[in-house]
Write an enzyme that holds these catalytic residues in place. Sequence first.
Site, mmCIF file in Angstrom:
data_model
loop_
_atom_site.group_PDB
_atom_site.id
_atom_site.type_symbol
_atom_site.label_atom_id
_atom_site.label_comp_id
_atom_site.label_asym_id
_atom_site.label_seq_id
_atom_site.Cartn_x
_atom_site.Cartn_y
_atom_site.Cartn_z
ATOM 1 N N ASP A 54 0.868 -1.182 0.000
ATOM 2 C CA ASP A 54 0.000 0.000 0.000
ATOM 3 C C ASP A 54 0.906 1.234 0.000
ATOM 4 O O ASP A 54 1.559 1.531 1.005
ATOM 5 C CB ASP A 54 -0.895 -0.023 1.244
ATOM 6 N N HIS A 55 0.939 1.936 -1.136
ATOM 7 C CA HIS A 55 1.891 3.038 -1.298
ATOM 8 C C HIS A 55 1.554 4.233 -0.414
ATOM 9 O O HIS A 55 2.391 5.139 -0.243
ATOM 10 C CB HIS A 55 1.936 3.482 -2.767
#
Length: 481
Positions: free
Chosen positions: A454-455
């Site tokens: 999850d950036h």
Amino acid sequence: MSRIRAFTMPKWGIEMTEGTIADWMVKEGDSFKRGQTLCLIETAKITNEVEAEYDATVRRIIVGGGAGEEPVGALLAVFDEGSHSDDEIEAFVAGFKPAEGGIAQGAAKGGAEKAKAAEPAAVAAAPAPEKQRVKIDTNRPISPEALRLAEEEGVDISGIEGSGRGGRITHQDVIKALRGPSSAAPQGVLAVEPDDLRVLASPLARRIAALHGLSLSGLTGTGPRGRISKADVLALVPETKAPAGFGAPEFVAGENRPEVVPFDRVRKVVAQRLTQAKQELPHFYLRMSASADKLMEMRKTANVVLGCKASVNDWIVKACATALARHPDVNVQVHGQEIHRFPHADVSIAVASPKGLVTPVVRQANLMRIDQIAAETRRLIDKAQAGKLSMDDMDGGTFSVSNLGMFGIENFDAIINPPQGAILAVGAALRQPVETGDGGVAFETRISVTLSVDHRAIDGAAGAQFLQTLKGLIEAPEGMF
């Protein structure tokens, strides 16, 4: 002080909005003790045993086993800690109102309408009489809904062969018994003209002539002594379209009608969560492979020394937990605009169960020995396959591992399990050629892994450093201890 208590649909976890009474372990009029199992409640992914928190008597069961989904906070039964009268129990049921905020909004489709419609119905008209039920006492495994139908319809279940797990009689089995055995209705034999014995013909020629409705009278045969042969009859058969292949009949495609299988509760939740995760979380992927020969050797030795049966996946879980403890930036959950970092690794493992994909949690795996991880994963997998995972088994988790290597999958991309920040997809351990230090070629066992990140919470460098540590632990597994 004696009092009347309401037993309502509990709420396990923030996402639970409804549940189903699978079965009651007590009946109306039964007294129970604290700690005794009262019923089984099914939610989207788990079946939980509900234990009594006090001593009381079951005075009224409002929702029977298998009656369908009920929203959180709905009245399921009434318990009596004293000896109240029936009128007092009736008054309690009639005046029951869920606690404010006790029922999730939109939990049960049409729930508010049903409750609203039930009030005037009770005053305006008497309910339709229920079917007379014939009590069936049996030790055979049978679902509550199937037992109810059999008692209402007077079905003898002794002759029913259960199609469920372990010979369990299902609702469909009872319906099949109600329909009775199917019987064929023959329409008679095909009318065939009697053979004219004055005509000399071979048996095959007679059969072909009967099949095509041809008469052999007056036909001159080309066989010995004027005998009518197969070729003589086929010469009279009208020509048909040439077949697609030699000796093969023409293929005609029929209707390809699908079997429509609606989503069950588990599949609905999985579809909703995965769709939301894929649409809302900015995924990016990091890929790497590692030599696993030393890990395989240590696994064999450890299984003998520790007397356990740790799988390759158990070692991957241990390696991930150790790496997560060293990289807390990856050991996170994302809640709104907050990142929660954890000191210990609670690793969720993806398990295929009869209820769909579930993710029980191995808690604080970074502090456990490999034999302890093996025992814990075996316990969780057994509970998942038996459909008995509790909310405590599944709640939380800071990182997930999904392994499809046992199916020969070389690599794949997994979808993040929110609110976690990352998930590791593990492929098969394959023998592959690699270049040696002296320029030669040798074979070694390699495992391919893909980290979905999850950036919003984890940067590419942090994910890459985690994978680098994981690779080092797999290739030098003594670093896990």
